[in-house]
Design an enzyme around this catalytic site. Structure first.
Site, PDB file in Angstrom:
ATOM      1  N   ASP A 144       0.878  -1.155   0.000  1.00  0.00           N
ATOM      2  CA  ASP A 144       0.000   0.000   0.000  1.00  0.00           C
ATOM      3  C   ASP A 144       0.928   1.222   0.000  1.00  0.00           C
ATOM      4  OD1 ASP A 144      -2.062   1.792   0.051  1.00  0.00           O
ATOM      5  OD2 ASP A 144      -3.193   0.760   1.606  1.00  0.00           O
TER       6      ASP A 144
HETATM    7  C1  BGC Z   1      -4.940   3.285  -0.196  1.00  0.00           C
HETATM    8  C2  BGC Z   1      -4.961   2.302  -1.337  1.00  0.00           C
HETATM    9  C3  BGC Z   1      -4.777   3.042  -2.631  1.00  0.00           C
HETATM   10  C4  BGC Z   1      -3.460   3.800  -2.578  1.00  0.00           C
HETATM   11  C5  BGC Z   1      -3.148   4.585  -3.831  1.00  0.00           C
HETATM   12  C6  BGC Z   1      -3.712   4.180  -0.217  1.00  0.00           C
HETATM   13  O1  BGC Z   1      -3.848   5.214   0.702  1.00  0.00           O
HETATM   14  O2  BGC Z   1      -5.009   2.597   1.042  1.00  0.00           O
HETATM   15  O3  BGC Z   1      -6.170   1.586  -1.340  1.00  0.00           O
HETATM   16  O4  BGC Z   1      -4.821   2.152  -3.718  1.00  0.00           O
HETATM   17  O5  BGC Z   1      -3.516   4.718  -1.495  1.00  0.00           O
HETATM   18  O6  BGC Z   1      -3.994   5.676  -3.959  1.00  0.00           O
END
Ligand code: BGC
Length: 662
Positions: A218
């Site tokens: 993530d």
């Molecule tokens: C989220 C993800 C997301 C990523 C990119 C993170 O803060 O938890 O689900 O895909 O950001 O935007």
């Protein structure tokens, strides 16, 4: 197309293990195409030159899950992928299958269900839809990430059985669709960050569940690249300047070997290969209007009719006041929800749609053109003031949700509750439409209103879908993917949270309806509940034994009304006597059946060993214990229509001694 590891220098390989920038993978000095990764589950959110490009806003995953319909999940994935192709995104960072453990989780709108079978089945179909177009999917967030507050620093502490029965099966099922990538979560699991958790990533995800693709972090979930590599995480996102040094140091100090680096780089190369080979599938011909139509078609099947006293819906005649009260949210839908409904939550899943909804009263009026004695719809800014003069009042209310924050209440704002209660004082025909990402406590007003329509976050088709349901142009067929408790105190976790570093999952496997049913608690609306304008009857349950643990359960569903409709039937299994504490019953299958007025159909659902097993940490495996199991077929988890019983008698040598006579 095949890339050879030998083409790359060590420096290039180390650089490949983090992004080139916020959204793209690295090119190894131009030797590889860069891949663009984009959010998110409800429509593509492609960022370019500091802004988000416009896309179609599909129903949020939590709304989609109310359809219980894998075909619709597939269609949503396919539609979003089409737009990924047009906007040149290679991997869609979706779907998320984390379990809705508490309705306070600020990201429940991005997740499917409190039940792993429902979540996993829909996610699998969604991934198949995305990848049928040559766009990679990303199954996220692995694992045990069930709240937003302190999500980057808190450890989710749970026992092995709970992990196996509740928090991992949705991933296990969705992995059957072979997503190109899986994203690890921000949190720690039993004390070790998911991004460094070798047991989780290499052990469970790769070795046991057979995931063969790329594990991406993530965004900023990696704290040390060498540890992440050790755990078998491949790609640290976004670009992080520490990555190279940490890997280099890891190699120099002998924490990791070049072979371990190579294994991770291989996964990136394979992902690039998949993308290159998928080029021929990446054909997308669509218009904005077509995709909007799909968004409406899906949204219609996601609406849940929770209550409909005296058959007040569909609306047939009279003066109808439609309105709301100013709802303070910084998301689309700020203001009067009957003019601009709340269609999604905030954060990385926020889709920038260009679609401008029309006010609900206008959408409604249009549906009665040519009807004699049609209702007269009027929007009212002061709807409570008009309550007296109207035959029916439609009130649009809701709760907002966003990534990064948990809710502190599941009740509507005081202003919204007062609006409902005051309106109901002067009008006995109040219909409430609720826009929210998760369960809402309606106890303060539910008995005062005639009907409640749960829209959820329906995406840009919300206004049309809700108008179709209220007017009877469409027959509601959605059912709840989560229990609506009477109040937050009744949930297994209540208001409690972790202490900032640790959160204990003390309720174990008793999550969602498993908790309320086992504890015999009253609920506002049970898991699987949803009304229709049709009426369905169930009969002729038949359970055919194929082997000691394989059964075919079939039954007849009949539409006994004069309206065509669809019925979602649910199959639950209860272990009558077990050596471990098991939930009162568990969902083991479901089917959605379209039935014309008066029509009946046979529905068939199969059960296998996993339908009866619990996970035994002592035996380190799924274990089916001999004895009686009850089979329930229901219209909801608390509306069981048919029941039968089977006896499982596996050879004694495969069984362990039981303290009670069986
Ligand atoms: C989220 C993800 C997301 C990523 C990119 C993170 O803060 O938890 O689900 O895909 O950001 O935007």
């Amino acid at each position: 197309m095949k890339y050879d590891l030998k083409q790359f220098t060590l420096e290039e390989k180390l650089n490949l293990l983090t992004g080139k920038n916020f959204w793209q993978t690295d090119s190894a000095n131009g030797k590889l195409p860069e891949l663009f990764l984009s959010d998110g589950p409800h429509g593509v959110r492609k960022r370019a030159n500091g802004e988000t490009l416009a896309a179609t806003a599909m129903p949020s995953l939590s709304a989609l899950a109310n359809s219980w319909d894998p075909e619709l999940a597939y269609a949503s994935g396919e539609t979003i992928a089409d737009e990924c192709i047009a906007l040149e995104a290679d991997v869609l960072l979706a779907p998320g299958v984390n379990i809705k453990r508490t309705p306070l989780c600020g990201r429940n709108f991005e997740y499917f269900s409190e039940d792993p079978l429902l979540a996993g089945t829909l996610a699998k179909a969604y991934i198949e839809g995305v990848q049928s177009k040559g766009v990679g999917a990303c199954l996220k967030h692995f694992a045990v990430n069930n709240r937003e507050s302190r999500r980057t620093v808190q450890s989710s502490e749970l026992d092995e059985r709970t992990f196996r029965e509740i928090y991992s099966p949705a991933f296990e099922i969705a992995l059957q669709a072979e997503p190109w990538t899986v994203m690890c979560s921000y949190n720690l699991v039993n004390g070790v960050w998911a991004s460094e958790n070798e047991k989780l990533l290499r052990g469970v995800l790769r070795d046991e569940f057979g995931f063969n693709g790329l594990i991406v972090s993530d965004w900023r979930a990696v704290n040390h690249s060498a540890r992440a590599v050790k755990a078998s995480l491949d790609l640290r996102m976004p670009f992080d300047a520490h990555a190279y040094n940490e890997l280099k140091q890891g190699l120099d100090e002998g924490w990791i070997t070049e072979a371990e680096i190579d294994a991770r780089v291989e996964k990136l190369l394979e992902l690039v290969e998949k993308r290159v080979n998928a080029e021929k599938k990446r054909k997308s011909v669509y218009t904005k209007e077509q995709n909007h139509e799909t968004a409406v078609r899906l949204a219609r099947e996601c609406v849940v009719l929770l209550k409909n006293e005296d058959g007040i819906l569909p609306i047939r005649k009279g003066n109808v006041a439609v309105g709301s009260i100013f709802a303070l949210t910084d998301l689309p839908g700020r203001g009067d929800f009957s003019i601009v409904p709340a269609i999604g939550g905030g954060g990385s899943a926020l889709v920038r749609t260009d679609y401008k909804p029309r006010p609900l009263h206008q959408e409604l009026a249009e549906r009665y053109i040519g009807v004699s004695d049609a209702p007269n719809f009027q929007h009212s800014y002061f709807v409570f003031g008009e309550a007296y003069a109207s035959d029916t009042v439609v009130l649009c209310v809701g709760l907002s949700e966003r990534e990064g924050y948990d809710l502190d209440t599941i009740r509507l704002s005081r202003e919204q509750e007062e609006l409902i209660l005051n309106t109901a004082k002067y009008n006995e025909n109040v219909v409430v439409v609720v826009y929210a990402g998760s369960a809402v406590d309606m106890s303060a007003w539910i008995d005062k209103v005639k009907a409640v329509v749960f829209a959820g976050f329906l995406g840009e088709g919300a206004q049309e879908a809700v108008a179709d349901i209220l007017s009877g142009k469409a027959n509601p067929c959605g059912k709840l993917n989560e229990t609506f408790p009477l109040c937050i105190e009744d949930t297994p976790t209540g208001y409690t949270q972790g202490n900032g570093s640790v959160e204990l999952y003390t309720e174990g496997v008793l999550v969602g309806y498993r908790w309320y049913d086992t504890k015999e608690k009253e609920v506002l609306f049970p898991f699987g509940h949803g009304l229709s304008y049709s009426e369905f009857e169930y009969s002729d349950l038949q359970i055919d034994k194929k082997s000691e643990t394989d059964y075919e359960v079939s039954f007849t569903v009949k539409n006994v009304s004069n309206v065509d409709g669809k019925e979602i039937s649910q199959l639950y299994v209860r272990d009558v006597l077990s050596t471990v504490e098991r939930p009162q019953k568990e969902l083991k299958g479901f089917a959605k059946t379209a039935l014309k007025a008066g029509e009946s159909k046979r529905v068939s659902i199969s059960l296998n060993a996993r339908s009866f097993a619990f996970y035994s940490p002592v035996l380190d495996k799924w274990y089916v214990e001999n004895g009686a199991f009850e089979i329930y077929v229901g219209a909801s988890s608390r509306d069981i229509r048919l029941a039968g019983k089977i006896e499982i008698a596996l050879p004694q040598k495969e069984q362990y001694s039981h303290p009670f006579e069986l």
